[in-house]
Design an enzyme around this catalytic site. Structure first.
Site, PDB file in Angstrom:
ATOM      1  N   LYS A 190      47.556  83.205  -7.253  1.00  0.00           N
ATOM      2  CA  LYS A 190      46.424  82.322  -7.360  1.00  0.00           C
ATOM      3  C   LYS A 190      45.368  82.464  -6.018  1.00  0.00           C
ATOM      4  CE  LYS A 190      45.757  78.047  -5.681  1.00  0.00           C
ATOM      5  NZ  LYS A 190      44.303  78.155  -5.504  1.00  0.00           N
ATOM      6  N   GLU A 263      52.837  82.027   5.777  1.00  0.00           N
ATOM      7  CA  GLU A 263      51.741  82.468   6.792  1.00  0.00           C
ATOM      8  C   GLU A 263      50.863  81.441   6.963  1.00  0.00           C
ATOM      9  OE1 GLU A 263      48.939  83.579   8.822  1.00  0.00           O
ATOM     10  OE2 GLU A 263      48.334  84.987   7.574  1.00  0.00           O
ATOM     11  N   CYS A 297      43.074  83.045  10.658  1.00  0.00           N
ATOM     12  CA  CYS A 297      44.344  82.124  11.272  1.00  0.00           C
ATOM     13  C   CYS A 297      44.696  82.681  12.530  1.00  0.00           C
ATOM     14  CB  CYS A 297      45.274  82.591  10.286  1.00  0.00           C
ATOM     15  SG  CYS A 297      45.711  84.123   9.972  1.00  0.00           S
ATOM     16  N   GLU A 392      43.704  73.126  15.029  1.00  0.00           N
ATOM     17  CA  GLU A 392      43.261  74.359  14.532  1.00  0.00           C
ATOM     18  C   GLU A 392      41.673  73.811  13.940  1.00  0.00           C
ATOM     19  OE1 GLU A 392      44.828  76.093  11.014  1.00  0.00           O
ATOM     20  OE2 GLU A 392      44.561  78.200  11.608  1.00  0.00           O
TER      21      GLU A 392
HETATM   22  P1  NAI Z   1      44.848  75.059   1.992  1.00  0.00           P
HETATM   23  O1  NAI Z   1      46.063  75.217   2.761  1.00  0.00           O
HETATM   24  O2  NAI Z   1      44.860  73.779   1.505  1.00  0.00           O
HETATM   25  O3  NAI Z   1      44.520  76.173   0.780  1.00  0.00           O
HETATM   26  C1  NAI Z   1      45.101  77.493   0.876  1.00  0.00           C
HETATM   27  C2  NAI Z   1      45.468  77.823  -0.687  1.00  0.00           C
HETATM   28  O4  NAI Z   1      46.705  76.887  -1.005  1.00  0.00           O
HETATM   29  C3  NAI Z   1      44.310  77.606  -1.693  1.00  0.00           C
HETATM   30  O5  NAI Z   1      44.597  78.667  -2.756  1.00  0.00           O
HETATM   31  C4  NAI Z   1      44.554  76.084  -2.376  1.00  0.00           C
HETATM   32  O6  NAI Z   1      44.427  75.938  -3.476  1.00  0.00           O
HETATM   33  C5  NAI Z   1      46.328  76.111  -2.138  1.00  0.00           C
HETATM   34  N1  NAI Z   1      47.166  74.733  -1.955  1.00  0.00           N
HETATM   35  C6  NAI Z   1      46.337  73.872  -1.730  1.00  0.00           C
HETATM   36  N2  NAI Z   1      47.146  72.729  -1.827  1.00  0.00           N
HETATM   37  C7  NAI Z   1      48.553  73.183  -2.504  1.00  0.00           C
HETATM   38  C8  NAI Z   1      49.769  72.789  -2.823  1.00  0.00           C
HETATM   39  N3  NAI Z   1      49.987  71.537  -2.474  1.00  0.00           N
HETATM   40  N4  NAI Z   1      50.654  73.604  -3.427  1.00  0.00           N
HETATM   41  C9  NAI Z   1      50.400  74.902  -3.423  1.00  0.00           C
HETATM   42  N5  NAI Z   1      49.221  75.373  -3.136  1.00  0.00           N
HETATM   43  C10 NAI Z   1      48.173  74.460  -2.627  1.00  0.00           C
HETATM   44  O7  NAI Z   1      43.746  75.273   2.797  1.00  0.00           O
HETATM   45  P2  NAI Z   1      42.104  74.586   2.737  1.00  0.00           P
HETATM   46  O8  NAI Z   1      42.291  73.148   2.436  1.00  0.00           O
HETATM   47  O9  NAI Z   1      41.423  75.371   1.968  1.00  0.00           O
HETATM   48  O10 NAI Z   1      41.793  74.817   4.380  1.00  0.00           O
HETATM   49  C11 NAI Z   1      42.370  73.514   5.258  1.00  0.00           C
HETATM   50  C12 NAI Z   1      42.509  74.031   6.467  1.00  0.00           C
HETATM   51  O11 NAI Z   1      43.829  75.018   6.610  1.00  0.00           O
HETATM   52  C13 NAI Z   1      41.577  74.856   7.294  1.00  0.00           C
HETATM   53  O12 NAI Z   1      40.621  74.246   8.106  1.00  0.00           O
HETATM   54  C14 NAI Z   1      42.244  75.671   8.161  1.00  0.00           C
HETATM   55  O13 NAI Z   1      42.482  75.058   9.417  1.00  0.00           O
HETATM   56  C15 NAI Z   1      43.664  75.827   7.536  1.00  0.00           C
HETATM   57  N6  NAI Z   1      43.709  77.157   6.911  1.00  0.00           N
HETATM   58  C16 NAI Z   1      44.299  78.247   7.311  1.00  0.00           C
HETATM   59  C17 NAI Z   1      44.402  79.608   7.045  1.00  0.00           C
HETATM   60  C18 NAI Z   1      45.267  80.510   7.540  1.00  0.00           C
HETATM   61  O14 NAI Z   1      44.958  81.948   6.916  1.00  0.00           O
HETATM   62  N7  NAI Z   1      46.375  80.264   8.215  1.00  0.00           N
HETATM   63  C19 NAI Z   1      43.600  79.727   5.654  1.00  0.00           C
HETATM   64  C20 NAI Z   1      42.918  78.710   5.005  1.00  0.00           C
HETATM   65  C21 NAI Z   1      42.964  77.470   5.534  1.00  0.00           C
END
Ligand code: NAI
Length: 778
Positions: A190, A263, A297, A392
């Site tokens: 996804k 990650e 990240c 972050e």
């Molecule tokens: P997120 O962690 O919510 O989204 C990442 C992925 O997880 C997306 O595909 C999303 O649809 C999916 N997702 C969301 N809730 C889920 C759940 N309960 N179960 C399974 N999958 C789920 O990240 P978001 O909301 O886009 O960004 C929020 C913050 O997260 C950012 O401000 C940043 O600080 C951090 N982030 C960190 C990343 C990294 O590479 N370490 C990448 C993206 C965001």
């Protein structure tokens, strides 16, 4: 006009990349997409819009997956898996090569589409994201080719659910899909809801490459679809994204038997010493925090600069910031593009607005009208506990503070709940190589930053998650041991009514911090032999005993810095001392278990100690050649404090098989002895006491595994929990481990045939790889 005047007055003209081909591709698809399941695009369903964050224009309408869609995708992946694995490594490698070549052939289309969808500068998508995605498929084509010869004991996990974020849409897809399918798995992936377009274009590449149907399935939608994948009938979840969602996924998969890699986020330090080449360090910072608008990240988002140069450094930095160009991501002259979505822009703006500490500098740059743009920002003079030094931001915002000595730099750098990456900038190679092992991080870059390659594993420690992507170590996340798993069968203690053979109190104590300790509960339990004879008593350990043992183990951190040679000597010594008391131990085991296997168990335990001793100075890291001026040293570091619930059925061998490799690698352990047959473990600490094992390195508790599991798994100073108990505690352990996202290794029926020497697997679980990128060669 002098040359200097020409340079000073020179204007960059716009150099826009054409979006025509990418937009035409969208129009060809009617700008409406379904999912990609079983080799076909499905009809578009109810959905949501995907927008260009630089302009706000709608690029396409995507479909929000339903439960039925997710079920179909998992079914297709399951059906395809057996045949795909049976193709064999070289058979699969051909497809990965074909995908890599097709990605290369269509690289400009991918780059432009990525930039339209995500807002990142075309320079980055063209020169970094897409080439690295290709490289990942080439590299893993090679891994598929080599799997049979190099990983003869490994097999595919099955179906992998993969959930990725929006910051490197195609690259994260490549990091997930390439190793998975190389090792014979099939996937349901996804993409993030903001950035699904390149994943849907990739689906077309899979078709063009003739990839068998069902090997790669892509479903689109928001977090609820992620939840459906997490709870689907898959064998593994691989997630990249926020720490809070990672924690939720850990809880949701607890006890399910699904493999998991996470990650997660970071707040990575960027350390500049006073002897650094300042101009390079500043260019490095541009890559560290303004690359991809800071939505990385491992972004070097926390600048730590040595006091003597701080003023000069900050003023040069501000001048450089003022020269950055923010604007249309499709313009090839642009340094900083658009943030991914208005939601993320709001998050960044409100985090910065809530900050009252330090002094803020927004780059004095021309900002584009409209769109999700945020100016490059520096907030200096923060103190280590300020929220923006800890949280972050995931945007183009750098925070900074100063330090005086290298020791203080280490302390500040490690003062975070994360542990993803760190950057060191100094001309003194001695200093850099002295610092690198002291930093709690999965990746360390020296005089460079944000460098990635398929050959060097990437991933973090602490709340940055666990597991590695890339390199040899990344393969472990997509394979399991071929051995036939042993089913979990509860081993019960014997009951009895017998009186003690002699009137003396025979209550064995626990062993904590090098001392014998009574249980805090004040309760003990009688241990009977098979015939019902009373053999002794053991204390019933509780939460408080776990706390004391963990404190002792945490305090013995010097053990991790000893040499492999020294640890080997101590392990040999334990073996010798056990050998001297072999008969006594054998008799004890026979008396407890009612079997006649004691002598063999003691002998095998001695062999395990010798095997671990042999490996202590040989389980080395690797040096990866990476296609950037340097090498990556993949160093094996101890995990830290490991809690282990030892095997019930093999009272001495189970304990020794877990303890010896763990301490050989420099870990400290808290061991819960066999629950029904604990007396060999309590005798064993007398052997430890006479073998020069420093206090706190090995701690032994007795009592109920169910009682001890939870406090061990939830303790914030425990870095990993293993369970070989005959009680199924996997759900309790994995759920409790979500607190500090510790590594878990539970109910692995392929690891518990104690007659087999599985020292190597234990050594792997006892170490975490840190990749240190050092300048090397031209
Ligand atoms: P997120 O962690 O919510 O989204 C990442 C992925 O997880 C997306 O595909 C999303 O649809 C999916 N997702 C969301 N809730 C889920 C759940 N309960 N179960 C399974 N999958 C789920 O990240 P978001 O909301 O886009 O960004 C929020 C913050 O997260 C950012 O401000 C940043 O600080 C951090 N982030 C960190 C990343 C990294 O590479 N370490 C990448 C993206 C965001």
């Amino acid at each position: 006009m002098t040359i200097k005047e020409i340079f000073d007055s020179m204007e960059y003209g716009p150099a826009p990349e054409s979006a025509a081909e990418a937009l035409a591709w969208l129009v060809d698809q009617d700008s409406r997409f379904g999912h990609f399941i079983n080799g076909e695009y499905t009809a578009p369903g109810n959905g949501f819009e995907s927008r260009n964050p630089a302009t706000g224009e709608v690029l396409a309408t995507l479909t929000q997956a339903t439960q039925a869609d997710v079920d179909d995708a998992v079914k297709a992946a399951r059906k395809a898996q057996g045949k795909w694995e049976a193709l064999g490594g070289p058979g699969r490698a051909k497809y990965l090569y074909a995908i890599a070549r097709l990605l290369q052939k269509h690289s400009r289309l991918f780059a432009v589409l990525e930039t339209l969808d995500n807002g990142k500068p075309i320079r980055e998508s063209r020169d970094i994201d897409i080439p690295l995605a290709q490289r990942h498929f080439y590299y893993h084509a090679g891994m598929a080719q080599l799997m049979e010869s190099e990983l003869p004991d490994a097999e595919a996990l099955g179906v992998c659910g993969q959930i990725i974020p929006w910051n490197f849409p195609l690259l994260m897809l490549a990091w997930k899909i390439a190793p998975a399918i190389a090792m014979g798995n099939t996937v349901v992936l996804k993409p993030a809801e903001y950035t699904s377009l390149t994943a849907l274009l990739f689906a077309d590449i899979c078709r063009q490459a003739g990839l068998p149907k069902g090997v790669v399935n892509i479903v689109t939608g928001d977090g609820t679809v992620g939840e459906m994948i997490t709870s689907a009938d898959v064998d593994k979840i691989a997630f990249t994204g926020s720490t809070s969602v990672g924690r939720r996924i850990r809880e949701a998969t607890a006890g399910s038997g699904k493999a998991l890699t996470l990650e997660l986020g970071g707040k990575s330090p960027y350390v500049v010493f006073d002897d650094a080449d300042i101009d390079s360090a500043i260019e490095g910072l541009v890559d560290a925090i303004w690359f991809n608008q800071g939505q990385v990240c491992c972004a070097g988002s926390r600048l730590l600069v040595q006091e003597g140069i701080a003023e000069r450094f900050h003023s040069k930095l501000k001048a450089r910031m003022n020269g950055l160009r923010v604007g249309s991501p499709l313009d090839k002259c642009i340094d900083v593009g658009a943030v991914v979505d208005p939601v993320q822009l709001d998050t960044i703006s409100s985090m910065v607005a809530a900050n009252r500490a330090g002094t803020m500098h927004h780059a004095q740059v021309e900002m584009p009208e409209g769109g999700c743009f945020y100016p490059p920002t520096l907030i200096e003079g923060l103190s280590p506990a300020d929220p923006l030094m800890q949280e972050e931001i995931f945007g183009p915002v750098l925070v900074s503070c100063t330090f005086r000595t290298p020791a203080e730099a280490v302390e500040l750098a490690n003062n975070t709940r994360y542990g993803l990456a760190a950057t060191l900038w100094t001309e003194n190679v001695n200093l850099a190589l002295d610092m690198a092992p002291k930093l709690v991080a999965g990746v360390v870059w020296i005089n460079g930053t944000n460098m990635f390659d398929a050959a060097a594993g990437f991933g973090g420690v602490r709340e940055s998650g666990f597991g590695r992507e890339g390199g040899w170590e990344g393969l472990a996340a997509y394979t399991r041991a071929k051995a036939k798993p042993k089913p979990l069968a509860k081993v019960e203690a014997f009951a009895g009514t017998g009186a003690p053979a002699d009137p003396l109190d025979r209550t064995a104590k626990m062993y904590i911090g090098g001392k014998q300790a009574r249980p805090d509960s004040g309760y003990s339990r009688a241990i009977y032999g098979k015939s019902g004879a009373l053999l002794g008593h053991v204390g019933l350990g509780s939460r408080k005993d776990v706390r004391n043992a963990v404190e002792a183990a945490a305090g013995a951190s010097k053990w991790s810095k000893t040499t492999g040679h020294l640890r080997a000597q101590i392990l040999y010594y334990i073996g010798e001392n056990l050998s001297a008391r072999a008969e006594e131990f054998a008799a004890r085991i026979d008396a407890m278990t009612g079997r006649k296997s004691g002598a063999a168990e003691v002998e095998t335990s001695i062999q395990r100690l010798f095997s671990a001793a042999a490996w202590a100075d040989k389980f080395d890291g690797r040096v990866h050649g990476v296609p950037i001026r340097g090498v990556a040293l993949a160093m094996k570091e101890p995990v830290g404090v490991i809690g282990a619930l030892c095997a019930d059925e093999a009272p001495l061998l189970g304990l020794v098989s877990a303890m010896a490799p763990a301490i050989a690698m420099g870990n400290r352990v808290v061991l819960a002895a066999s629950e029904p047959f604990p007396l060999a473990a309590t005798d064993f600490y007398q052997v430890l006491e006479t073998s020069d094992v420093p206090a706190g390195v090995v701690n032994i508790l007795t009592g109920s595994h169910a009682e001890l599991a939870k406090p061990l798994a939830s303790h914030l100073n425990v870095d990993a929990v293993w369970s070989f108990s005959s009680s199924d505690l996997s759900a309790a352990i994995e759920a409790a481990s979500a607190g500090n996202l510790k590594r878990t290794w539970v109910n692995d029926g392929t690891a518990t045939d104690w007659t087999q020497d599985q020292t190597k697997r234990f050594l792997q679980e006892s170490t975490e790889i840190k990749n240190i990128w050092v300048p090397y060669g031209e």
